[in-house]
Design an enzyme around this catalytic site. Sequence first.
Site, PDB file in Angstrom:
ATOM      1  N   TRP A  63     -11.746 -55.125  40.741  1.00  0.00           N
ATOM      2  CA  TRP A  63     -11.352 -55.131  42.139  1.00  0.00           C
ATOM      3  C   TRP A  63      -9.938 -54.565  42.233  1.00  0.00           C
ATOM      4  CZ3 TRP A  63      -7.141 -57.684  44.407  1.00  0.00           C
ATOM      5  CH2 TRP A  63      -7.030 -57.464  45.789  1.00  0.00           C
TER       6      TRP A  63
ATOM      7  N   GLU B 245     -16.161 -54.327  42.878  1.00  0.00           N
ATOM      8  CA  GLU B 245     -16.109 -55.228  44.031  1.00  0.00           C
ATOM      9  C   GLU B 245     -15.413 -54.577  45.229  1.00  0.00           C
ATOM     10  OE1 GLU B 245     -13.829 -58.776  43.282  1.00  0.00           O
ATOM     11  OE2 GLU B 245     -14.354 -59.683  45.206  1.00  0.00           O
TER      12      GLU B 245
ATOM     13  N   LYS C 221     -14.544 -54.442  49.596  1.00  0.00           N
ATOM     14  CA  LYS C 221     -13.926 -55.364  50.547  1.00  0.00           C
ATOM     15  C   LYS C 221     -13.824 -54.664  51.896  1.00  0.00           C
ATOM     16  CE  LYS C 221      -9.902 -58.401  50.557  1.00  0.00           C
ATOM     17  NZ  LYS C 221      -8.935 -59.088  49.722  1.00  0.00           N
TER      18      LYS C 221
ATOM     19  N   ASP D 294     -18.691 -60.310  47.339  1.00  0.00           N
ATOM     20  CA  ASP D 294     -17.810 -61.455  47.591  1.00  0.00           C
ATOM     21  C   ASP D 294     -18.093 -61.966  49.006  1.00  0.00           C
ATOM     22  OD1 ASP D 294     -15.490 -62.945  48.551  1.00  0.00           O
ATOM     23  OD2 ASP D 294     -14.466 -62.320  46.725  1.00  0.00           O
TER      24      ASP D 294
ATOM     25  N   HIS E  75     -15.822 -60.993  51.977  1.00  0.00           N
ATOM     26  CA  HIS E  75     -15.387 -59.605  52.107  1.00  0.00           C
ATOM     27  C   HIS E  75     -16.129 -58.778  53.139  1.00  0.00           C
ATOM     28  CE1 HIS E  75     -13.115 -59.276  48.010  1.00  0.00           C
ATOM     29  NE2 HIS E  75     -12.688 -60.260  48.764  1.00  0.00           N
TER      30      HIS E  75
ATOM     31  N   HIS F 128     -19.338 -63.250  44.136  1.00  0.00           N
ATOM     32  CA  HIS F 128     -18.111 -64.032  44.235  1.00  0.00           C
ATOM     33  C   HIS F 128     -18.325 -65.001  45.370  1.00  0.00           C
ATOM     34  CE1 HIS F 128     -14.698 -61.725  42.009  1.00  0.00           C
ATOM     35  NE2 HIS F 128     -15.591 -62.237  41.215  1.00  0.00           N
TER      36      HIS F 128
ATOM     37  N   ASP G 217      -8.807 -65.021  56.139  1.00  0.00           N
ATOM     38  CA  ASP G 217      -8.705 -65.319  54.709  1.00  0.00           C
ATOM     39  C   ASP G 217     -10.096 -65.332  54.081  1.00  0.00           C
ATOM     40  OD1 ASP G 217      -7.359 -66.261  52.247  1.00  0.00           O
ATOM     41  OD2 ASP G 217      -8.683 -67.966  52.565  1.00  0.00           O
TER      42      ASP G 217
ATOM     43  N   ASP H   3     -10.761 -66.523  50.965  1.00  0.00           N
ATOM     44  CA  ASP H   3     -10.801 -67.298  49.721  1.00  0.00           C
ATOM     45  C   ASP H   3     -10.578 -68.801  49.863  1.00  0.00           C
ATOM     46  OD1 ASP H   3     -10.939 -64.901  47.896  1.00  0.00           O
ATOM     47  OD2 ASP H   3      -9.048 -64.483  48.891  1.00  0.00           O
TER      48      ASP H   3
ATOM     49  N   ASP I  47     -14.888 -67.616  43.567  1.00  0.00           N
ATOM     50  CA  ASP I  47     -13.624 -66.909  43.809  1.00  0.00           C
ATOM     51  C   ASP I  47     -12.928 -67.469  45.041  1.00  0.00           C
ATOM     52  OD1 ASP I  47     -11.503 -65.181  43.924  1.00  0.00           O
ATOM     53  OD2 ASP I  47     -12.655 -63.472  44.681  1.00  0.00           O
TER      54      ASP I  47
HETATM   55  C1  RNT Z   1      -9.761 -60.114  46.139  1.00  0.00           C
HETATM   56  C2  RNT Z   1     -11.026 -60.195  45.351  1.00  0.00           C
HETATM   57  C3  RNT Z   1     -10.857 -60.495  43.899  1.00  0.00           C
HETATM   58  C4  RNT Z   1      -9.811 -61.540  43.615  1.00  0.00           C
HETATM   59  C5  RNT Z   1      -9.744 -61.994  42.175  1.00  0.00           C
HETATM   60  C6  RNT Z   1      -8.496 -62.731  41.881  1.00  0.00           C
HETATM   61  O1  RNT Z   1      -9.986 -59.928  47.458  1.00  0.00           O
HETATM   62  O2  RNT Z   1     -11.879 -61.123  45.937  1.00  0.00           O
HETATM   63  O3  RNT Z   1     -12.084 -60.838  43.364  1.00  0.00           O
HETATM   64  O4  RNT Z   1      -9.971 -62.663  44.414  1.00  0.00           O
HETATM   65  O5  RNT Z   1      -9.932 -60.918  41.356  1.00  0.00           O
HETATM   66 ZN    ZN Z   2     -13.676 -61.609  44.871  1.00  0.00          ZN
END
Ligand code: RNT
Ligand code: ZN
Length: 422
Positions: free
Chosen positions: A187, A228, A230, A261, A264, A288, A296, A298, A328
């Site tokens: 990523w 990955e 986003k 993810d 994302h 993820h 956000d 995460d 993640d």
């Molecule tokens: C960031 C991605 C990535 C990170 C990690 C730390 O937007 O999701 O996967 O969270 O690599």
């Molecule tokens: Zn991620």
Amino acid sequence: MNTQKIEQAYRLAQDRYSASGVNTQKALKALAQIPLSLHCWQGDDVTGFENKGGLSGGGIQTTGNYPGKARSPAELRDDLEMAFRMIPGHHRLNLHALYAETGAKAVPRNELEPRHFANWVEWARIQGLGLDFNPSCFSHPLANGGFTLSSRDAGIRRFWVEHAIACRRIGASFGRRLGTPCVTNLWIPDGFKDTPVDRRTSRSLLKESLDAVFAESISEKWNLDAVEGKLFGIGSESCVIGSHEFYLGYAIKNHKLICLDAGHYHPTESIADKISSVLFFLDAILLHVSRGVRWDSDHVVTLTDDLRAIAEEIVRSEALDRIHIGLDYFDASINRVAAWVIGARNMMKALLIALLEPAALLRKAEARGDFTSRLALQEEAKSLPFAAVWDYFCMIEGVPVGDVWLTDVRRYEASVLSRRKS
Ligand code: RNT
Ligand code: ZN
């Protein structure tokens, strides 16, 4: 909780499920075999051990300063051991290149080697954990400009290409040593804060860099490459170079895994719906699992409908061996060991609920076009006694049943975490 009562409740639940055509024993057996890849970076707010100053610009942000974060690899491993003791099942650990142990000497990221992870591998072997890996293309002076593999600066691109090449080799060394392929996920934060006029040049630079990163052929027996994408990030609100379409195309053409993810995409877009589509065109995927909250991506994973939908699609895919489940998220405002445990237990719980789905009845109703029954059965299934099955699973897996784990984590906090002065 009393063992006998847990068992009694389980037997009642078993009967109830069997009336809906569900075999709870089979579900538990399947659940015990699904590994999660626990992300090391929840333990220290994605800091790593390169420099003491913490995140130094570029790409990732954590908020909160809850006391007790791991300050060394040894502390991080202690915390992970604590977390794994609270999570039923047999899992993996997901490392970032930032977590290298280079001793007294600073080693530039493009010169990292397997030996800088020797302690991690040895520890993983003893713990019986497989390892996954990630190049760290952020928190670095050469990521400060917001561009890494797609930078217009050839020197910066070269540095990150070399870093990613080094990481694939390190991933392969994990796989070889531990006898289970390492998923090495790439990523990068690259993107524009404001509207660009030339997206194509950046994307063609990224493509060129990726081709260089993956030029060396490495056996999939030891290392699996994932990419990955986003939708947007902080500082890349207007355009992310490695978008979903970019990487999906790249993965299909170049035989890579796509990493989906959960945080994302557009807020109403769920990765659950993507799984069955991409599996037609890719050998395997990486998830993820995360929880997006407004901007956000995460937050700690909770037992939401979104999470349940992801778990349902994983189970319904009947391709569990092609879906790598990574977590993640990072929350620095609560006890970090608890954050791991909460998210991982929720992922396992969601998988259990999905495994306990009265699948045969639902599929039959749908196949005959009886959407009334499908909806009725789906809704009734929500109040089937999965909690009794979950408690029983925790018990037979030898981890705390119910919120007892919190008492253990609090004790650990008092005796270990709170003594750490940053
Ligand atoms: C960031 C991605 C990535 C990170 C990690 C730390 O937007 O999701 O996967 O969270 O690599
Ligand atoms: Zn991620």
